[in-house]
Scaffold this motif. Structure first.
Motif: not given
Ligand SMILES: Cc1cc2nc3c(=O)[nH]c(=O)nc-3n(C[C@H](O)[C@H](O)[C@H](O)COP(=O)(O)O)c2cc1C
Length: 199
Positions: A43, A68, A94, A136, A171, A190, A192-193
């Motif tokens: 991305s 991705n 995505s 998501e 989350g 999955q 991310g943060t």
């Protein structure tokens, strides 16, 4: 067998989220070595750098990894062609309509999971022929749908309508979060943060 483990080929059904500039080979290979599924981002739009990052992965790990393809951000089909030619085995699509590239990816034997923020999106993705879903919830970081649906509600509504394997995202930072989404019907997670804040 857990379908996400079967589809990713990883030891654990724990996927490191694609994240612009962040999800590159250093992070992704470390996750793969630890038994999860590392995903390389595209991305950022830095096509040449992303191609190099994908190539480097096989030097850093012999474990499976993914790429991705954020459909809205792809200027042309060069990343898609590159994934096919480079022998990538697992792709998440995505931000857009998976119909566009599903045939070329599936014809190359690539497993494709599509990221969805809604039941409607998940039905469209299923009809397009994806192998699984990254579901998501609105709790998640990054580029989000304006329609806000909480992750646990979303997983359960999709489960009631479709029988595709679900990777839950949004989350989740620990085992309790993972257990909660598995109870709701997910077969993988999955994050991310959580991976942004890991060494
Ligand atoms: C900084 C950042 C960048 C992201 N970039 C992408 C991306 O390029 N493609 C994508 O599919 N998801 C992207 N996401 C969303 C993640 O894939 C994932 O669904 C989300 O981070 C899950 O929520 P969490 O951050 O609470 O774990 C991004 C998330 C973050 C935090």
């Amino acid at each position: 067998m857990n379908r996400v483990i079967k589809d990713t080929g990883s030891k654990y059904p724990i996927i490191q989220a694609p994240m612009g500039w962040i999800a590159r080979s250093q992070l992704a290979s470390a996750v793969c070595e630890a038994g999860g599924m590392g995903i390389i981002e595209t991305s950022s739009g830095e096509i040449d750098n992303c191609k190099k990052e994908i190539q480097i992965m096989s030097e850093l790990t012999d474990k499976p990894f993914g790429v991705n393809l954020p459909l809205l951000f792809l200027k042309d089909d060069s990343m898609v062609k590159f994934c096919v030619e480079a022998g990538v085995r697992f792709v998440t699509t995505s931000a857009g309509d998976p119909t566009k590239y599903i045939k070329v990816l599936k014809d190359a034997g690539i497993t494709v999971y599509h990221a969805v923020p809604s039941l409607e999106g998940s039905i469209k993705a299923a009809n397009a022929g994806v192998d699984g879903l990254v579901v998501e919830g609105t709790e998640g970081g990054g580029f989000k749908s304006p329609v806000e649906v909480g992750l646990l509600v979303l997983i359960q509504s999709i489960k009631q309508n479709l029988d595709l394997p679900i990777i839950a995202a949004g989350g989740i930072v620990d085992g309790a979060g993972m257990a909660a989404v598995f109870a709701a019907g997910a077969e993988g997670i999955q994050m991310g943060t959580r991976f942004v804040s890991s060494a």
